[in-house]
Design an enzyme around this catalytic site. Sequence first.
Site: not given
Length: 695
Positions: A627, A268
Amino acid sequence: PVPADSGNEVAEAARYLVGVGRADCTGPVAQVPLMGYANPDQVGRGLLSRLYSRAFIVADPKDSKRVVFVSADIGMVSQKVRLEVLKQLQSKYGELYRQDNVILSGTHTHSGPGGYFQYTLFWITSKGLIQPALNSTVNGIVKSIEIAHENMKRGRLFINRGTVENSQINRSPFAYLENPESERRRYSSNTDKEMLVLKMVDEDGHELGLISWFAVHPVSMNNSNHLVNSDNVGYASYLFEQEKNKGMLPGEGSFVAAFASSNLGDVSPNTRGPFCVNTGESCDNPQSSCPVGGAAMCMAKGPGSDMFESTRIIGQNIFLKAKELYEKASQEVTGPLSSAHQWVNMSDVSVELNATHTVKTCKPALGHSFAAGTIDGVGAFNFTQGSVEGDPFWDQIRDQLLGEPSNETKACHQPKPILFSTGEMTWPHPWHPDIVDVQIAAIGSLAILAVPGEFTTMSGRRLREAVKSEFDSHGTPGMNVVIAGLCNVYTHYITTYEEYQVQRYEAASTIYGPHTLSAYIQLYRGLAKAIALNATQDLPRGPEPPLFNVTGLTLLPSLSAERAPAGKTFGDVLEEVRPEYREREVAEVTFVGANPRNSAENATVHNFLMVERYSNISSSWRAVLNDASWDTRFYWSKGSRGQSNVTIEWHIPAGTEPGTYRLRYFGHYKKKVSLFRTATVPFEGSSSAFQITAP
């Protein structure tokens, strides 16, 4: 068979033909469930950063040998995506690009659109098969390969490796501790901190691109996020490409930087570890459970103050290490190209553990802890959702779910308590794959193991070591072995036999049973041996996977005619920007909007927004951001009666040049043209001009 040359060719022969390419694969950014956390409420509502497919082709100038490696900003490569991509490549290039020499790998971002799978389990949280998401993924991958194919030039490859600090934790440390102490003692950490970088330059030394392999879950953006983005590894790609493609808008320019996945199963990026959301205390215990609220309250925290900042911190760490390794890379990759691929029925592999002991893999099944999720995203399958009541599709599925696993499957998966016996569920199509790809591509001294899922840290170490020793013992010493994760078909997790015994999430999701890893080690050894002995043509192909026709099944709402509020038109400003901002502030404007899916389904490449700066010299507006920038955010919110709004934010970074700016919006709306037909109409809007003042 003649052993492969061990890199003693003349320098000239060491030059490869190299091509790189990048293409958009974003797809629909609204209403489509995001793939990764299996949270049905996590549907797209806009865009933080575009998703790209990045392709790298290495060819031998003297013969037709080639290797293609693709890393795409998607959750994982599905069998459907792979089979469709190879079909298109075959019709364009004949036998040049094939099952054996094309590796497709997903970065494993959890913030990309889902719905591109043929196996039933993956439809549940992604509303069936979503054709626009499948198309954009397949077309983006194929296009990136085409660009690389058209840009082949003589080049050289260099390899380097180093350690990345402060960017990962093991999210199942108690399972890792089940591995033998003698084995654990050989490693300084319970995660693999090593990054391997492959640098590509042309024969004049001009930079072409790089691939970095590093084991970390792209889950810095958590399951409360609704903006499509490529997460921490995508941010690393963005930083590298922005630096090398100077003066270009994001997503443009010829330098391509891929940050590919590896054995990230139990790794993680949320480095502060697990805490109880409600009380703030640590829940770093074998059950990842909180005193109040249980496992549902236990969530890991990243290093930043919010998920956006955590994404940037981890992404920047990875980028900075890759940049350092890239700049210092001096070990040249030389030697022949080869590739080996087999299809294997993973539900029925016999594994010889030793001379007297043979074990078998199982039909796929998921254990109870699968439903618990992880500290990066809790509680996956919540079948109590009101929205699935009374739908005949779901009712039949629910009845199928009540089918009890056979005694044989139960026994095979011990000690896993089976929640879904997916290998015995076939309505309306099989729930999980049986036929799985195993594949290795060798570029000189670099062997890329394309694995069909998420190997844990120790599983990956065992696999790499086994393959390396196989190469060593067949006359190809000194191979650099790297694992490329989430390739070709998705089969969830692969834990070690010892980790499997304690049945945390990763073990419950090791779908072919306790001997899955041993089976893969046996198979990849076989591939490595064939490559080392130059005998890949003698490998049996194995049973071909099925390609289901699953186009008709989707629960995605259909696109209908849209309306602007009374007295307004599409693209009109509803909430205006302020006249003045400073750096580190957020410029924000809201428009009369339309469903962004219209744009994805109407245009192959669509840009939703621009930040423009006024140039006094040319008396015109110049685009400074699109974007794909990580500094802009595009939000879509659906109202009632066919109305919706779009909000564009620009998080103005430190160091932004003072001056006059504006924000522009580009969309498409659906308009009724007759009783049964709608047309898609493009429109645009712009904010007023605003000033950015010096700090």
